[in-house]
Design an enzyme around this catalytic site. Structure first.
Site, PDB file in Angstrom:
ATOM      1  NE  ARG A   1       3.945   6.747   1.537  1.00 54.47           N
ATOM      2  CZ  ARG A   1       4.283   5.549   1.988  1.00 54.47           C
ATOM      3  NH1 ARG A   1       4.895   4.696   1.194  1.00 54.47           N
ATOM      4  NH2 ARG A   1       3.999   5.208   3.200  1.00 54.47           N
TER       5      ARG A   1
ATOM      6  CB  ALA B   1       1.439   0.304   6.242  1.00 49.06           C
TER       7      ALA B   1
ATOM      8  CG  ASN C   1       8.309  -2.061   0.466  1.00 45.42           C
ATOM      9  OD1 ASN C   1       7.741  -2.204   1.560  1.00 45.42           O
ATOM     10  ND2 ASN C   1       8.935  -0.945   0.131  1.00 45.42           N
TER      11      ASN C   1
ATOM     12  NE  ARG D   1      10.028   6.375   8.441  1.00 45.55           N
ATOM     13  CZ  ARG D   1       9.078   6.083   7.558  1.00 45.55           C
ATOM     14  NH1 ARG D   1       9.213   5.038   6.756  1.00 45.55           N
ATOM     15  NH2 ARG D   1       8.000   6.822   7.459  1.00 45.55           N
TER      16      ARG D   1
ATOM     17  N   PRO E   1       0.788  -1.227   0.000  1.00 49.58           N
ATOM     18  CG  PRO E   1      -0.163  -1.115   2.123  1.00 49.58           C
ATOM     19  CD  PRO E   1       0.491  -2.076   1.163  1.00 49.58           C
ATOM     20  CG  ASN E   2      -0.245   4.300   1.294  1.00 49.93           C
ATOM     21  OD1 ASN E   2      -1.243   4.810   0.782  1.00 49.93           O
ATOM     22  ND2 ASN E   2      -0.285   3.730   2.484  1.00 49.93           N
TER      23      ASN E   2
ATOM     24  CG  HIS F   1      11.055  -2.271   4.851  1.00 54.30           C
ATOM     25  ND1 HIS F   1       9.704  -2.204   4.620  1.00 54.30           N
ATOM     26  CD2 HIS F   1      11.262  -3.407   5.544  1.00 54.30           C
ATOM     27  CE1 HIS F   1       9.125  -3.262   5.164  1.00 54.30           C
ATOM     28  NE2 HIS F   1      10.047  -4.015   5.720  1.00 54.30           N
TER      29      HIS F   1
ATOM     30  CD  GLU G   1      10.338  -7.481   6.016  1.00 50.37           C
ATOM     31  OE1 GLU G   1      10.403  -8.636   6.495  1.00 50.37           O
ATOM     32  OE2 GLU G   1      10.165  -6.475   6.701  1.00 50.37           O
TER      33      GLU G   1
ATOM     34  CE1 TYR H   1       8.722   4.963   2.861  1.00 50.38           C
ATOM     35  CE2 TYR H   1       7.393   6.955   3.069  1.00 50.38           C
ATOM     36  CZ  TYR H   1       7.755   5.700   3.519  1.00 50.38           C
ATOM     37  OH  TYR H   1       7.157   5.185   4.644  1.00 50.38           O
TER      38      TYR H   1
HETATM   39  C1  DHK Z   1       7.090   1.714   3.263  1.00 45.66           C
HETATM   40  C2  DHK Z   1       5.944   2.073   3.935  1.00 45.66           C
HETATM   41  O1  DHK Z   1       4.869   2.456   3.262  1.00 45.66           O
HETATM   42  C3  DHK Z   1       5.890   2.075   5.401  1.00 45.66           C
HETATM   43  O2  DHK Z   1       4.595   1.784   5.884  1.00 45.66           O
HETATM   44  C4  DHK Z   1       6.911   1.158   6.040  1.00 45.66           C
HETATM   45  C5  DHK Z   1       8.265   1.120   3.955  1.00 45.66           C
HETATM   46  C6  DHK Z   1       8.294   1.411   5.437  1.00 45.66           C
HETATM   47  C7  DHK Z   1       9.555   1.448   3.220  1.00 45.66           C
HETATM   48  O3  DHK Z   1      10.456   2.055   3.783  1.00 45.66           O
HETATM   49  O4  DHK Z   1       9.671   1.047   2.053  1.00 45.66           O
HETATM   50  O5  DHK Z   1       6.932   1.384   7.428  1.00 45.66           O
END
Ligand code: DHK
Length: 148
Positions: free
Chosen positions: A18, A77, A74, A107, A10-11, A100, A98, A23
């Site tokens: 974002r 959340a 990835n 964080r 998600p996102n 990130h 996995e 990121y």
């Molecule tokens: C991405 C997200 O959207 C967060 O919810 C995770 C992760 C971290 C990232 O760093 O890729 O906590």
């Protein structure tokens, strides 16, 4: 040709706009291109999928069994919350790495715990989008060494 699955949760469709301070400025499209190119260098084919929906990610994980040799994932959340995704990863024999983008350990406290880590083959954390490339190199080495 062997196949890898790139899964983004998600996102991550909003990457680029974002929270760029966390990121970075690169987009999901850039990630898909980077992972496709890295896989291609090593003669692997890539399928990429992003979803904001837990069940859709679970469907992809279940379908991976017998169809792909490894998953770069990835879970965003859902990393921190999803027993259902963890159970799906546990249910398959395909190795999952996995990833990130951010360093989840410097964080908020709630990002430090991963539901997925104990059932993953490895983690790459905090290297920005380059982490996806590192994950591809790592998972292919693992696939080849285990003769999968
Ligand atoms: C991405 C997200 O959207 C967060 O919810 C995770 C992760 C971290 C990232 O760093 O890729 O906590």
């Amino acid at each position: 040709m062997k196949r890898l699955l790139l899964l983004n949760g998600p996102n991550l469709n909003l990457l680029g706009q974002r929270e760029p301070e966390t990121y970075g400025s690169q987009t999901l499209e850039d990630i898909v291109q980077l992972v496709t190119d890295t896989a291609d260098e090593l003669n692997y084919e890539l399928t990429a999928f992003q979803s904001n929906h837990e069940g859709e990610l679970i469907d992809q994980i279940q379908n991976a069994e017998g169809n792909v040799s490894g998953i770069i994932f990835n879970p965003a959340a859902y990393t921190h919350t999803s027993v259902a995704i963890r159970d799906a990863v546990s249910a398959i024999s395909v190795p999952v790495i996995e990833v990130h983008i951010s360093n989840v350990h410097n964080r908020e406290e709630f990002r430090r715990h991963s539901m997925i880590a104990p059932v993953s083959a490895g983690q790459v954390i905090g290297f920005g989008i380059d982490g996806y490339r590192l994950a591809v190199l790592g998972i292919i080495k693992k696939i080849e060494s285990e003769g999968r």
